[in-house]
Motif scaffolding. Sequence first.
Motif, PDB file in Angstrom:
ATOM      1  N   PHE A 100       0.809  -1.218  -0.183  1.00 31.40           N
ATOM      2  CA  PHE A 100       0.361   0.157  -0.160  1.00 31.40           C
ATOM      3  C   PHE A 100       0.734   1.301  -0.006  1.00 31.40           C
ATOM      4  O   PHE A 100       1.915   1.078   0.685  1.00 31.40           O
ATOM      5  N   ASP A 101      -0.017   2.101  -0.553  1.00 38.59           N
ATOM      6  CA  ASP A 101       0.894   4.236  -0.175  1.00 38.59           C
ATOM      7  C   ASP A 101       0.793   4.020   1.283  1.00 38.59           C
ATOM      8  O   ASP A 101      -0.072   3.767   1.923  1.00 38.59           O
ATOM      9  N   LEU A 102       1.400   4.525   1.680  1.00 36.36           N
ATOM     10  CA  LEU A 102       1.800   5.049   2.993  1.00 36.36           C
ATOM     11  C   LEU A 102       0.823   5.546   3.496  1.00 36.36           C
ATOM     12  O   LEU A 102       0.304   5.257   4.800  1.00 36.36           O
ATOM     13  N   ARG A 103       0.375   6.398   2.852  1.00 38.32           N
ATOM     14  CA  ARG A 103      -0.820   7.306   3.534  1.00 38.32           C
ATOM     15  C   ARG A 103      -2.654   6.861   3.602  1.00 38.32           C
ATOM     16  O   ARG A 103      -3.396   7.344   4.281  1.00 38.32           O
ATOM     17  N   ASP A 104      -2.166   5.634   2.755  1.00 45.67           N
ATOM     18  CA  ASP A 104      -2.799   4.726   2.813  1.00 45.67           C
ATOM     19  C   ASP A 104      -3.507   3.540   4.056  1.00 45.67           C
ATOM     20  O   ASP A 104      -4.234   2.386   4.305  1.00 45.67           O
ATOM     21  N   PHE A 105      -3.782   4.534   5.667  1.00 50.37           N
ATOM     22  CA  PHE A 105      -3.046   3.874   6.744  1.00 50.37           C
ATOM     23  C   PHE A 105      -4.803   3.069   7.137  1.00 50.37           C
ATOM     24  O   PHE A 105      -4.410   1.999   7.435  1.00 50.37           O
ATOM     25  N   ALA A 126      11.617  13.320  -3.096  1.00 42.98           N
ATOM     26  CA  ALA A 126      10.317  14.291  -3.699  1.00 42.98           C
ATOM     27  C   ALA A 126       9.187  14.219  -2.885  1.00 42.98           C
ATOM     28  O   ALA A 126       8.796  15.348  -3.269  1.00 42.98           O
ATOM     29  N   LYS A 127       9.044  13.891  -2.295  1.00 45.01           N
ATOM     30  CA  LYS A 127       7.305  13.286  -1.753  1.00 45.01           C
ATOM     31  C   LYS A 127       7.422  13.311  -0.272  1.00 45.01           C
ATOM     32  O   LYS A 127       6.626  13.158   0.773  1.00 45.01           O
ATOM     33  N   SER A 128       8.833  13.756   0.358  1.00 40.56           N
ATOM     34  CA  SER A 128       9.219  13.107   1.615  1.00 40.56           C
ATOM     35  C   SER A 128       7.724  14.244   2.976  1.00 40.56           C
ATOM     36  O   SER A 128       7.393  13.630   3.348  1.00 40.56           O
ATOM     37  N   ALA A 129       8.008  15.165   2.039  1.00 39.34           N
ATOM     38  CA  ALA A 129       7.704  16.331   2.841  1.00 39.34           C
ATOM     39  C   ALA A 129       5.993  15.876   2.984  1.00 39.34           C
ATOM     40  O   ALA A 129       5.034  16.057   4.175  1.00 39.34           O
ATOM     41  N   GLU A 130       5.399  15.744   2.181  1.00 35.71           N
ATOM     42  CA  GLU A 130       3.970  15.397   1.540  1.00 35.71           C
ATOM     43  C   GLU A 130       3.364  14.188   2.617  1.00 35.71           C
ATOM     44  O   GLU A 130       2.321  14.137   2.666  1.00 35.71           O
ATOM     45  N   PHE A 131       3.712  12.987   2.052  1.00 35.02           N
ATOM     46  CA  PHE A 131       4.268  12.114   2.833  1.00 35.02           C
ATOM     47  C   PHE A 131       3.595  12.836   4.626  1.00 35.02           C
ATOM     48  O   PHE A 131       2.866  11.715   5.376  1.00 35.02           O
ATOM     49  N   PHE A 132       4.589  12.893   4.917  1.00 37.94           N
ATOM     50  CA  PHE A 132       4.963  13.196   6.415  1.00 37.94           C
ATOM     51  C   PHE A 132       3.546  14.150   6.713  1.00 37.94           C
ATOM     52  O   PHE A 132       3.499  13.875   7.354  1.00 37.94           O
TER      53      PHE A 132
END
Length: 189
Positions: A100-105, A126-132
């Motif tokens: 899964f995408d980590l955002r799909d908790f 490149a997506k680290s801050a967005e995911f955080f």
Amino acid sequence: MNIISGMARNLLLTDLPGSAVRPTAIRARKALFDSLGSFEGKGVIDLCSGSGALALEAASRGAKWVFMVENNPLHIECIKENCRRVSAAGVKADMVISEFDLRDFSRYKHHIQGKADLIFADPPYAKSAEFFHSLAENQEFTSMQQGATLIWEIPDTPGAAGEFISANFPDKMQFRRFGSTIFLIGVIK
């Protein structure tokens, strides 16, 4: 890339040559893990697991269970092979891989064995801050994992840490440098 310490010490892990996986430098990983103390009996989540090196290092050092989240099918195959190698070396931790995408908790939370003690995250820079920020705003994630220590690898671009400070997440946030690698470490509140 290899396991540094514990039951599977010096075991060579499979990696994906030429891939987008950017494993945490061995010296930084060793210093970080040594600073975290005992892993005996702990639960560990590894977000954007890549090759699984962080979770499998924790398993080798005595973690009770490790849960690896990765959304790239090629990386999943690499993680499976690395789990097989670590198990063959005698590591007894429960090892679960979730594609899964980590955002799909909400989609993978039911597969986690409970509240983690430690949560590692090393997303693509490149997506680290967005995911955080996405996880910081996910009340389901923060309430279920309240009290866990979050360890997030910070991009190596100038000023990147500022993008993380504004979230006011996690609690007791600190930045620790091991070699050229910077980690944000704090407790999920």
